[in-house]
Design an enzyme around this catalytic site. Sequence first.
Site, PDB file in Angstrom:
ATOM      1  CD  GLU A  38      33.491  67.146 -12.649  1.00 28.70           C
ATOM      2  OE1 GLU A  38      33.133  66.005 -13.011  1.00 28.70           O
ATOM      3  OE2 GLU A  38      32.757  67.906 -12.009  1.00 28.70           O
ATOM      4  CB  SER A  49      25.170  62.950  -5.569  1.00 29.37           C
ATOM      5  OG  SER A  49      24.999  63.894  -6.611  1.00 29.37           O
ATOM      6  CB  CYS A 105      27.667  53.904  -3.622  1.00 30.96           C
ATOM      7  SG  CYS A 105      27.956  52.370  -4.478  1.00 30.96           S
ATOM      8  CG  PHE A 108      34.753  61.304  -6.696  1.00 30.80           C
ATOM      9  CD1 PHE A 108      35.657  60.672  -5.849  1.00 30.80           C
ATOM     10  CD2 PHE A 108      33.595  61.825  -6.144  1.00 30.80           C
ATOM     11  CE1 PHE A 108      35.403  60.561  -4.484  1.00 30.80           C
ATOM     12  CE2 PHE A 108      33.332  61.724  -4.784  1.00 30.80           C
ATOM     13  CZ  PHE A 108      34.236  61.081  -3.958  1.00 30.80           C
ATOM     14  CD  GLU A 145      26.015  59.395  -0.439  1.00 25.52           C
ATOM     15  OE1 GLU A 145      25.603  60.245  -1.240  1.00 25.52           O
ATOM     16  OE2 GLU A 145      26.430  58.280  -0.796  1.00 25.52           O
TER      17      GLU A 145
HETATM   18  P1  NAD Z   1      28.123  63.656  -8.568  1.00 30.30           P
HETATM   19  O1  NAD Z   1      26.659  63.456  -8.600  1.00 30.30           O
HETATM   20  O2  NAD Z   1      28.654  64.950  -8.087  1.00 30.30           O
HETATM   21  O3  NAD Z   1      28.747  63.446 -10.027  1.00 30.30           O
HETATM   22  C1  NAD Z   1      28.430  62.319 -10.828  1.00 30.30           C
HETATM   23  C2  NAD Z   1      28.541  62.717 -12.290  1.00 30.30           C
HETATM   24  O4  NAD Z   1      27.588  63.756 -12.576  1.00 30.30           O
HETATM   25  C3  NAD Z   1      29.906  63.259 -12.666  1.00 30.30           C
HETATM   26  O5  NAD Z   1      30.272  62.772 -13.931  1.00 30.30           O
HETATM   27  C4  NAD Z   1      29.689  64.776 -12.684  1.00 30.30           C
HETATM   28  O6  NAD Z   1      30.530  65.444 -13.582  1.00 30.30           O
HETATM   29  C5  NAD Z   1      28.238  64.913 -13.094  1.00 30.30           C
HETATM   30  N1  NAD Z   1      27.585  66.093 -12.526  1.00 30.30           N
HETATM   31  C6  NAD Z   1      27.907  66.732 -11.374  1.00 30.30           C
HETATM   32  N2  NAD Z   1      27.084  67.776 -11.176  1.00 30.30           N
HETATM   33  C7  NAD Z   1      26.220  67.800 -12.217  1.00 30.30           C
HETATM   34  C8  NAD Z   1      25.132  68.652 -12.570  1.00 30.30           C
HETATM   35  N3  NAD Z   1      24.760  69.683 -11.816  1.00 30.30           N
HETATM   36  N4  NAD Z   1      24.456  68.387 -13.706  1.00 30.30           N
HETATM   37  C9  NAD Z   1      24.813  67.345 -14.483  1.00 30.30           C
HETATM   38  N5  NAD Z   1      25.842  66.521 -14.199  1.00 30.30           N
HETATM   39  C10 NAD Z   1      26.541  66.733 -13.074  1.00 30.30           C
HETATM   40  O7  NAD Z   1      28.720  62.441  -7.721  1.00 30.30           O
HETATM   41  P2  NAD Z   1      30.225  62.230  -7.251  1.00 30.30           P
HETATM   42  O8  NAD Z   1      30.521  63.174  -6.157  1.00 30.30           O
HETATM   43  O9  NAD Z   1      31.138  62.167  -8.417  1.00 30.30           O
HETATM   44  O10 NAD Z   1      30.135  60.743  -6.680  1.00 30.30           O
HETATM   45  C11 NAD Z   1      29.723  60.445  -5.370  1.00 30.30           C
HETATM   46  C12 NAD Z   1      28.259  60.078  -5.328  1.00 30.30           C
HETATM   47  O11 NAD Z   1      28.018  58.967  -6.188  1.00 30.30           O
HETATM   48  C13 NAD Z   1      27.805  59.628  -3.951  1.00 30.30           C
HETATM   49  O12 NAD Z   1      26.546  60.171  -3.689  1.00 30.30           O
HETATM   50  C14 NAD Z   1      27.726  58.121  -4.065  1.00 30.30           C
HETATM   51  O13 NAD Z   1      26.832  57.490  -3.187  1.00 30.30           O
HETATM   52  C15 NAD Z   1      27.275  57.972  -5.476  1.00 30.30           C
HETATM   53  N6  NAD Z   1      27.571  56.644  -5.991  1.00 30.30           N
HETATM   54  C16 NAD Z   1      26.534  55.786  -6.121  1.00 30.30           C
HETATM   55  C17 NAD Z   1      26.767  54.507  -6.570  1.00 30.30           C
HETATM   56  C18 NAD Z   1      25.641  53.526  -6.708  1.00 30.30           C
HETATM   57  O14 NAD Z   1      25.864  52.476  -7.254  1.00 30.30           O
HETATM   58  N7  NAD Z   1      24.444  53.827  -6.256  1.00 30.30           N
HETATM   59  C19 NAD Z   1      28.068  54.109  -6.920  1.00 30.30           C
HETATM   60  C20 NAD Z   1      29.108  55.038  -6.798  1.00 30.30           C
HETATM   61  C21 NAD Z   1      28.847  56.314  -6.329  1.00 30.30           C
END
Ligand code: NAD
Length: 494
Positions: A176, A226, A281, A149, A379
Amino acid sequence: METISHWINGALSTEKSDRTGDVYNPATGQICAKVNFATPQTVDHAVDVATKAFETWRHASLTKRTQVLFAFRELVNQNKEKLAALITKEHGKVLSDAYGEVTRGLEVVEFACGIPHLLKGGFSEEVSTGVDVYSIRQPLGPVAVISPFNFPAMVPMWFFPIAIACGNTVIVKPSEKDPSAIMLVAQLLKEAGLPEGVFNVVHGDKVAVDALLTHPGIKSVSFVGSTPIAKYVYENGTKAGKRVQALGGAKNHMIVLPDADLDLAADAAINAGFGSAGERCMAISAIVAVEPIADKLIEKITERATKIKTGDGTKGADMGPLVTKVHRDKVASYIEAGEKEGAKIVFDGRKVAVDGDGFWLGPTLFDQVKTSMSIYQEEIFGPVLSVIRVKSYDEALKMVNDHQYGNGTAIFTNDGGAARRFQNEVEVGMVGINVPIPVPMAYFSFGGWKNSLFGDSHAHGTEGVHFFTRGKVVTSRWLDPSHGGINLGFPQNT
Ligand code: NAD
């Protein structure tokens, strides 16, 4: 109320979905749209379309591909404000941050415009007498991009411009929570002349992700999110035989040595800790102060933090709300945990009052944080900074290297030798020297170490080009025309 649907084969999908998600405007706390969640059948349809489009797109000339990307760059530039407004509306970050996100994404488009040069192979003449060897790189097929997101435009742009430039077709599964920005991107790609089916968007949750991970038509997965989900995506995607790069969470340390310029360090701590409400991130969340400078540094950070205006990102605030109520409450619960575990609150974001029902939380600073505390170990992904006091550079370095995450880090010092030692010794993927958020330019590659990345390919740069192509090496022996080639006036074999 608007319902956001999938983008398949160059048009909005009319497929019905029995499940939808609520999209909030975090500054008002109100639902501003619904988003359709894809079923496995929707994903099948998108993959079929992308597979068909691949047959043609893989043969599109490099000139055609770059023309589309150049046109797309112009269109994104023309629509920057519109794109930024969509990001702010659904994510909450202030407009200047949203604008900056689009700019950083565009840099990858610009990099991808150089694909004719990037895809040039190697050639060795006469490896044996009359034998030449050359290498070429070819596209994979339909590839998936699953994004978080916090950068709804930029993170997809880390991947799809390069994937498309390399001749692949793409299916993006955005978060989403803020699905609108990528829909405008899809329209602009179409306007830029990208053929139907080369770029598709399916919205949804775990159901859509699982369908992409197991679909045999999907050849690679680029995931950002994440750490637990990144690990899940990496394990399941590779098990299904796919190439996977899965970028995960972070806990970025900023080491401040006693000789550092403390005004520069304090400015950096404010921008990197509280910018985008800490939902980056590459946000700094742990400040490692090498004594005796901690008191002075905290004083300077506090002075600056009191001037931060938390509020609606469209109305001149410095820091917007958190993305959802659930996330806001989770971040607030870390503040409670830190207090209980014995850290000292210097300023408390829970006390910042903002009008309306937005998901507000002001900046928080903790002092006297210990490495055993949950606010240090985990985090938080919100506007919460922790100061850990240490006695030496070695102690600071060990702390960074012992942490489970290794995304970004920064050192503040005026000693070039100390900085040089740090860049060599630290176990982190992206390092800043007097630069708090060392996000690599598009022609370098972005990625962390340890639990911040699963897989061995970082995003964009030449690693991106390699990720989205397969290498092939041709060994060829063409006999001299005298051996029976067409008659060009050469003496023929008798
Ligand atoms: P998230 O892991 O909740 O979601 C990421 C994606 O995975 C979304 O498209 C979501 O719909 C999907 N998803 C969520 N739960 C799932 C599940 N159980 N099974 C399969 N798919 C699933 O992450 P977020 O809250 O959207 O974003 C924040 C996180 O992203 C933080 O941990 C941040 O550090 C990380 N991030 C990392 C980087 C990097 O370059 N390392 C960059 C941006 C964000």
